[in-house]
Write an enzyme that holds these catalytic residues in place. Structure first.
Site, PDB file in Angstrom:
ATOM      1  N   LYS A  84       0.859  -1.190   0.000  1.00 58.01           N
ATOM      2  CA  LYS A  84       0.000   0.000   0.000  1.00 58.01           C
ATOM      3  C   LYS A  84       0.894   1.239   0.000  1.00 58.01           C
ATOM      4  CE  LYS A  84      -4.370   0.935   2.384  1.00 58.01           C
ATOM      5  NZ  LYS A  84      -5.054   0.728   3.668  1.00 58.01           N
ATOM      6  N   VAL A  85       0.650   2.127  -0.951  1.00 53.99           N
ATOM      7  CA  VAL A  85       1.441   3.364  -1.039  1.00 53.99           C
ATOM      8  C   VAL A  85       0.495   4.562  -1.085  1.00 53.99           C
ATOM      9  CG1 VAL A  85       3.332   2.223  -2.286  1.00 53.99           C
ATOM     10  CG2 VAL A  85       1.536   3.383  -3.588  1.00 53.99           C
TER      11      VAL A  85
END
Ligand code: G3P
Length: 222
Positions: A84-85
């Protein structure tokens, strides 16, 4: 529609996985802090054993080089990790690099359709519009989901799935399903609320009482 649970609480995840309805898990730094887990890596490893679908694990850094290294480390935990970014220029660069290498990426903190277009172009597996947080500031979160779903449909080359996040109540889920969002990540409490209806409880109580009057047992029947 795929159901992910939005929690880092392993006991909750195990319990909800036993329903057979869980397709994945999303975590974020706040949820990890709430869980009290001493090792984030060990926690994600455990979650990935319980749930075979995508398990989102978020990077902690905000600069490209460190986020990329963190993402590569997280991706090594298990094949079903989705890194997740955040939806920032550096976050999307990391998204492109990891996606090009075959890692699933969930782009988080999406609050506009323009951001969602960028995430799809960066090869994200998932885009996470945060609808509850938009509703909190008197902006229609569900309209954002509607816009993204429509835009992505216009471009079949976009493979990004719309993962509705920041869900606060069952109607959020139902509205997202009406629109055709691919995935909803739902807090455990809201997943349990999905089952509830007073007429189900009332109707079942009547059936149980009436069945007792027959004096029969299905299992003891010849
Ligand atoms: O996991 C991201 C998102 O679902 C967070 O929700 O309730 O903190 O806005 P919330």
């Amino acid at each position: 529609m795929k159901f992910f649970v939005d929690t880092a609480d392993l006991a909750e995840i195990k319990d909800l996985a036993s329903t057979g309805l869980l397709d994945g898990v999303t975590t974020n730094p706040s949820l990890v802090a709430q869980s009290g887990a001493k090792s984030f890596i060990a926690l994600i490893e455990e979650i990935c054993k319980v749930v075979k679908g995508p398990v989102s694990a978020e990077v902690a850094a905000t600069d490209y080089a460190t986020m990329l290294k963190e993402g590569q480390r997280l991706a090594k935990i298990a094949k079903n990790v989705a890194v997740k970014v955040p939806l920032t220029p550096d976050g999307l660069k990391v998204c492109k690099a990891l996606s090009d290498g075959g890692t699933m990426v969930n782009v988080t903190l999406c609050f506009s359709a323009s951001q969602a277009i960028l995430a799809a172009k960066a090869g994200a597996s998932f885009i996470s519009p945060f609808i509850g947080r938009l509703d909190d500031i008197s902006t229609d979160g569900m309209q954002l989901v509607r816009d993204i779903v429509q835009i992505y449909k216009n471009y079949p080359a976009f493979k990004t799935e719309v993962l509705v996040a920041s869900i606060r109540h069952p109607l959020h889920l139902v509205d997202a399903a009406r629109i055709g969002a691919h995935v909803a990540t739902i807090p455990p409490k809201v997943i349990r609320q999905l089952y509830s209806h007073p007429l189900t409880d009332k109707g079942l109580a009547a059936f149980v009482a009436d069945w007792q009057k027959t004096g029969q047992s299905i299992l003891d029947a010849a």
